[in-house]
Structure formats: structure tokens, C-alpha cells
Design an enzyme around this catalytic site. Structure first.
Site, PDB file in Angstrom:
ATOM      1  N   ARG A   1       0.832  -1.194   0.000  1.00  0.00           N
ATOM      2  CA  ARG A   1       0.000   0.000   0.000  1.00  0.00           C
ATOM      3  C   ARG A   1       0.874   1.254   0.000  1.00  0.00           C
ATOM      4  O   ARG A   1       1.772   1.399   0.834  1.00  0.00           O
ATOM      5  CB  ARG A   1      -0.925   0.017   1.221  1.00  0.00           C
ATOM      6  CG  ARG A   1      -2.024   1.078   1.144  1.00  0.00           C
ATOM      7  CD  ARG A   1      -2.958   0.991   2.338  1.00  0.00           C
ATOM      8  NE  ARG A   1      -3.497  -0.336   2.529  1.00  0.00           N
ATOM      9  CZ  ARG A   1      -4.531  -0.855   1.867  1.00  0.00           C
ATOM     10  NH1 ARG A   1      -5.134  -0.124   0.934  1.00  0.00           N
ATOM     11  NH2 ARG A   1      -4.961  -2.079   2.120  1.00  0.00           N
TER      12      ARG A   1
ATOM     13  N   GLU B   1       0.708  -7.828  -3.912  1.00  0.00           N
ATOM     14  CA  GLU B   1      -0.564  -7.116  -4.058  1.00  0.00           C
ATOM     15  C   GLU B   1      -0.327  -5.609  -3.975  1.00  0.00           C
ATOM     16  O   GLU B   1       0.329  -5.138  -3.040  1.00  0.00           O
ATOM     17  CB  GLU B   1      -1.522  -7.554  -2.950  1.00  0.00           C
ATOM     18  CG  GLU B   1      -2.771  -6.724  -2.814  1.00  0.00           C
ATOM     19  CD  GLU B   1      -3.542  -7.033  -1.538  1.00  0.00           C
ATOM     20  OE1 GLU B   1      -4.272  -6.138  -1.074  1.00  0.00           O
ATOM     21  OE2 GLU B   1      -3.395  -8.148  -0.996  1.00  0.00           O
TER      22      GLU B   1
ATOM     23  N   THR C   1      -7.808  -3.939  -2.509  1.00  0.00           N
ATOM     24  CA  THR C   1      -8.817  -2.886  -2.367  1.00  0.00           C
ATOM     25  C   THR C   1      -9.578  -2.706  -3.681  1.00  0.00           C
ATOM     26  O   THR C   1      -9.826  -1.582  -4.132  1.00  0.00           O
ATOM     27  CB  THR C   1      -8.197  -1.553  -1.893  1.00  0.00           C
ATOM     28  OG1 THR C   1      -7.206  -1.819  -0.888  1.00  0.00           O
ATOM     29  CG2 THR C   1      -9.251  -0.654  -1.254  1.00  0.00           C
TER      30      THR C   1
ATOM     31  N   LYS D   1      -9.837 -14.353   2.287  1.00  0.00           N
ATOM     32  CA  LYS D   1      -9.010 -13.477   3.108  1.00  0.00           C
ATOM     33  C   LYS D   1      -9.783 -13.138   4.389  1.00  0.00           C
ATOM     34  O   LYS D   1     -10.826 -12.481   4.331  1.00  0.00           O
ATOM     35  CB  LYS D   1      -8.689 -12.212   2.311  1.00  0.00           C
ATOM     36  CG  LYS D   1      -8.220 -11.008   3.105  1.00  0.00           C
ATOM     37  CD  LYS D   1      -8.108  -9.800   2.177  1.00  0.00           C
ATOM     38  CE  LYS D   1      -7.964  -8.496   2.927  1.00  0.00           C
ATOM     39  NZ  LYS D   1      -7.825  -7.347   1.998  1.00  0.00           N
TER      40      LYS D   1
ATOM     41  N   GLY E   1      -2.347  -7.153  11.168  1.00  0.00           N
ATOM     42  CA  GLY E   1      -1.728  -7.285  12.480  1.00  0.00           C
ATOM     43  C   GLY E   1      -0.765  -8.434  12.649  1.00  0.00           C
ATOM     44  O   GLY E   1      -0.400  -8.772  13.779  1.00  0.00           O
TER      45      GLY E   1
ATOM     46  N   GLY F   1       1.085  -6.287   5.462  1.00  0.00           N
ATOM     47  CA  GLY F   1       1.043  -4.913   5.002  1.00  0.00           C
ATOM     48  C   GLY F   1       2.157  -4.073   5.576  1.00  0.00           C
ATOM     49  O   GLY F   1       3.324  -4.209   5.202  1.00  0.00           O
ATOM     50  N   SER F   2       1.816  -3.215   6.531  1.00  0.00           N
ATOM     51  CA  SER F   2       2.792  -2.259   7.054  1.00  0.00           C
ATOM     52  C   SER F   2       3.931  -2.908   7.815  1.00  0.00           C
ATOM     53  O   SER F   2       4.981  -2.300   7.999  1.00  0.00           O
ATOM     54  CB  SER F   2       2.091  -1.228   7.949  1.00  0.00           C
ATOM     55  OG  SER F   2       1.443  -1.864   9.045  1.00  0.00           O
TER      56      SER F   2
END
Length: 212
Positions: A22, A45, A74, A134, A164, A184-185
Site C-alpha cells: 500500500r 498485491e 482494495t 481473506k 496485524g 502490510g505495514s
């Protein structure tokens, strides 16, 4: 050439981690994508709320040919599905269970990985043709929740918790029935360089090695 679904499941078996990039900009696609692939990531992704996501997908798809699966996250409507296909994407990931998006994805020959949180949403997604599921947001659930849902899902359906995740938490989720994870992050934040991403990937890949 194998179908995209076959390629996705082969990639997931090789490395059960989905890199969610992202905020990645097109100019950084080659360096970040190369670092991920070199470190063992096989599914990438690009969320569509990133800058120029379709340009980034095209660049990553060219880089990843024969090495990794590239797609979009998304994805909220059928028009976006068509644009993902046109950009060279192979995978469509959504935060929600949208039967129209799932059907359009399957009709386009792409892999459908919709989000769900309840058994009802899971079965709605499967009825629409989803290839895998997912679990999102995983932070709002637990391995115990996944274990309970897995008890009623078909055994061959792959479920990937997203949200998380840490290297230390993967074992508990795997024991509960997770087949892979979206990262993700914890793996990439906008502005991270290739070396930073590679260091993060190594920790996650090491955590899933025993489960491969």
C-alpha cells in the site's frame, strides 16, 4: 501456460506470504518488487488506493514474470477488475465480500481472493466463485475464531488472515488452520527502501519455513 489460479496456488505453496504494498509508487516498483522476490516472496498485491496503482502493477508484472504472481488489492467494483486485467494483474483482492466483483474476477480469468469475517460471508464468496478467502481484519478476530470457521468450511479452501501479523504470531494462526498471510505495514511502508523491506521479509520467511 498454467491458469492463473494454478499459478497462485503454486506460489502460495512455495511461500505462504502475500506482500501488500500500500502506497508504493511506480518509480519504486522495480527496486521494492525485486527485493521481495529475491527474498522469497511469490505473491505481491498493490492496493488500488496507492498512487498510480495500475502503472505499478504493470511494472511489477513485467518484473515478476515466471517468478511471482502480481495483482491488486482494495478492488471494490467490476470496472476496477477490468483495469487490473488490462494492467497485467493476475490476482484480485478485496476487503469485502462482493459477489459481483468475485464473478467478474473469475470471468476475467483472474484469481479471486475476497475478504470475509463471518461464515455467512465466507459461503457467499465461495458460491460466487472465490478461489480462496481473506480473513479480514484479522486483528478483530483470533486464531480461535479462525479454527471455528475452518470447522465448517470445505477442507480444500485456502484461508489467509490479513491484518496485524508479526513473525511471532504466525505459528498460532497456522495451527488454527491458516494457509497463508497477508502482510502490510509490517513488511512495507511508503518510503521504505529495498534494504529495509528485504530485512523485514527475511524475518517473516524464516517464521513460515517450518510450515512450508
Amino acid at each position: 501456460m498454467p491458469a492463473n489460479a494454478d499459478l497462485f496456488f503454486e506460489a502460495l505453496a512455495e511461500c505462504p506470504l502475500v506482500a501488500i504494498l500500500r502506497g508504493l509508487r511506480p518509480d519504486d516498483a522495480t527496486s521494492i518488487g525485486g527485493a521481495l522476490i529475491d527474498a522469497g516472496i511469490r505473491i505481491i498485491e498493490v492496493p488500488l488506493n496507492s498512487p498510480e496503482p495500475f502503472v505499478t502493477i504493470t511494472r511489477l508484472a513485467g518484473l515478476a514474470t515466471g517468478r511471482a504472481i502480481v495483482g491488486a488489492g482494495t478492488v471494490l467494483d467490476t470496472d476496477a477488475v477490468a483495469r487490473v486485467a488490462a494492467a497485467g494483474g493476475q490476482l484480485v483482492v478485496s476487503p469485502s465480500t462482493d459477489a459481483a466483483v468475485i464473478a467478474a474476477t473469475v470471468a476475467s480469468g483472474l484469481v479471486s481472493l475476497p475478504g470475509f469475517f463471518t461464515p455467512s460471508e465466507a459461503f457467499t464468496a465461495l458460491a460466487a466463485g472465490a478461489h480462496a478467502l481473506k480473513l479480514f481484519p484479522a486483528e478483530a478476530g483470533s486464531p480461535a475464531v479462525l479454527k471455528a470457521i475452518r470447522a465448517v468450511l470445505p477442507r480444500d479452501i485456502k484461508v489467509l488472515p490479513v491484518g496485524g501479523m508479526t513473525p511471532e504470531s504466525l505459528a498460532a494462526w497456522t495451527a488454527a488452520g491458516a494457509d497463508g498471510f497477508g502482510l502490510g505495514s509490517a513488511l512495507y511502508r511508503p518510503g521504505d527502501d529495498a534494504a529495509t523491506v528485504a530485512t523485514a521479509v527475511v524475518r517473516f520467511v524464516a517464521a513460515v519455513q517450518p510450515t512450508k
